[in-house]
Design an enzyme around this catalytic site. Structure first.
Site, short mmCIF file in Angstrom:
data_model
loop_
_atom_site.label_atom_id
_atom_site.label_comp_id
_atom_site.label_asym_id
_atom_site.label_seq_id
_atom_site.Cartn_x
_atom_site.Cartn_y
_atom_site.Cartn_z
CG ASP A 179 94.08 31.58 34.51
OD1 ASP A 179 93.74 32.81 34.61
OD2 ASP A 179 95.03 31.14 35.32
CE LYS A 187 98.35 31.96 33.11
NZ LYS A 187 97.76 32.47 34.36
O1 C5P Z 1 89.08 30.99 38.69
P1 C5P Z 1 90.04 30.04 39.45
O2 C5P Z 1 89.23 28.89 40.05
O3 C5P Z 1 91.31 29.82 38.74
O4 C5P Z 1 90.45 30.90 40.64
C1 C5P Z 1 90.87 30.48 41.91
C2 C5P Z 1 90.86 31.45 42.96
O5 C5P Z 1 91.78 32.81 42.52
C3 C5P Z 1 89.33 32.08 43.27
O6 C5P Z 1 88.82 31.25 44.06
C4 C5P Z 1 89.80 33.36 43.74
O7 C5P Z 1 89.87 33.11 45.07
C5 C5P Z 1 90.98 33.81 43.04
N1 C5P Z 1 90.57 34.95 41.61
C6 C5P Z 1 90.27 36.10 42.04
N2 C5P Z 1 90.01 36.79 41.01
C7 C5P Z 1 90.25 36.15 39.48
C8 C5P Z 1 90.53 35.09 39.41
C9 C5P Z 1 90.90 34.17 40.53
O8 C5P Z 1 90.04 36.38 43.22
N3 C5P Z 1 89.95 37.06 38.48
#
Ligand code: C5P
Length: 305
Positions: free
Chosen positions: A150, A21
């Protein structure tokens, strides 16, 4: 309350693409009380990616091979198995019992690199279930956000403007396949650290995306020149080699070049595949330890196969 009769189904099987991606642009537009950030991003997918093989088994099992297999968990710490748990729960609520599977992951994308990786793998598992049981697709999409921001966009798998935390997707009307080079310097960037290092969290959203999409690279590059990746500056402070990757790709004549996601992978768009392959060869020659891939974007409307 009546529970649906449980239907025991034939096990899932097949080979499912987990494409990289790429965030062509990524604006951070706010921060919620739970600490997550509102995003506004233009996302495309690439021909290069991981591959998930699914086959019937007597018990759930995950095996991993490939250049980036080392150190990945094969237990519930792996997003593929967490996605399987989610899929089982969603299926069971609809009266479908998913039989045990052997999942074999060919891990070709670098880890913690801003191009989806684990999210794409989890989404590939969900796609395997949705392909077999199309009636579950909407519920799987809804539940997929809890696996990672994602995952919904990777499950949809189409070039799109993505907003919310990552779950709101507006497909691009038009975007041709574009020649692209991906470069990763090998430094894993922690996504939470990149978000934490942001100077501002209330940035402007993307400029409006043309309703007809983008007919060719030049139009896309002109649009992208008016956008940003707000995570690029924080990621650069964590992995300075990102700057070198951008410079090398610009010097090879990229029409557009920027970091994807929270890094450290940098993408570059080229007019022709020949130019992309030449640039990839030059960067790989200069930095033999880096991961370099000449690939193409999947055109708008195409789902991963
Ligand atoms: O959702 P994912 O596990 O991929 O996200 C990893 C980290 O990235 C989250 O714990 C957060 O700190 C940050 N994040 C965020 N806002 C988003 C996506 C991710 O703050 N929309």
């Amino acid at each position: 309350m009546d529970h649906p009769a449980i239907e025991r189904v034939a096990a899932l099987s097949g080979r499912f693409a987990a494409p990289a991606k790429i965030n062509l642009a990524l604006h951070v537009t706010g921060r919620r009380e739970n600490g997550y950030h509102d995003l506004d991003s233009l996302v495309v997918f690439a021909e290069v990616g991981d591959l998930l093989h699914v086959a019937p088994s007597t018990a759930d099992r995950l095996t991993i091979e490939g250049p980036f297999a080392a150190g990945l968990p094969t237990d519930r710490g792996n997003l593929v198995l967490r996605a399987l748990d989610t899929a089982r729960r969603v299926a069971r609520a609809a009266g479908v019992d998913l039989a045990p599977v052997h999942l074999h992951l060919d891990k070709r994308l670098p880890l913690a690199s801003g191009i989806g990786g684990g999210s794409a793998d989890g989404a590939a598992l969900l796609r395997a279930v949705a392909d077999r049981h199309p009636a579950l697709r909407d519920a799987l999409l809804r539940e997929s956000l809890a696996l990672g921001a994602d995952v919904p966009m990777c499950l949809t798998g189409r070039a799109a403007r993505v907003s919310g935390l990552g779950e709101v997707s507006a497909p691009l009307a038009r975007l041709p396949a574009l020649a692209m080079v991906l470069v990763n310097c090998g430094t894993a960037v922690s996504t939470p650290l990149a978000f934490a290092a942001l100077a501002r969290r209330d940035n402007a959203p993307l400029p409006p995306v043309p309703p007809g999409g983008f007919a060719e690279l030049r139009a896309l590059a002109a649009y992208l020149a008016r956008t940003r990746n707000d995570l690029e500056a924080p990621a650069l402070s964590l992995a300075p080699a990102i700057g070198e990757a951008v410079s090398l790709l610009r010097a090879r004549g990229a029409a557009f070049c920027r970091m994807s996601g929270s890094g450290a992978t940098v993408f570059a768009l080229f007019e022709t595949s020949r130019e992309a392959e030449d640039a990839a060869r030059a960067v790989a020659g200069h930095r033999p330890g880096w991961w370099v891939a000449a690939t193409k974007t999947l055109p708008a409307g195409d789902e991963p196969r």
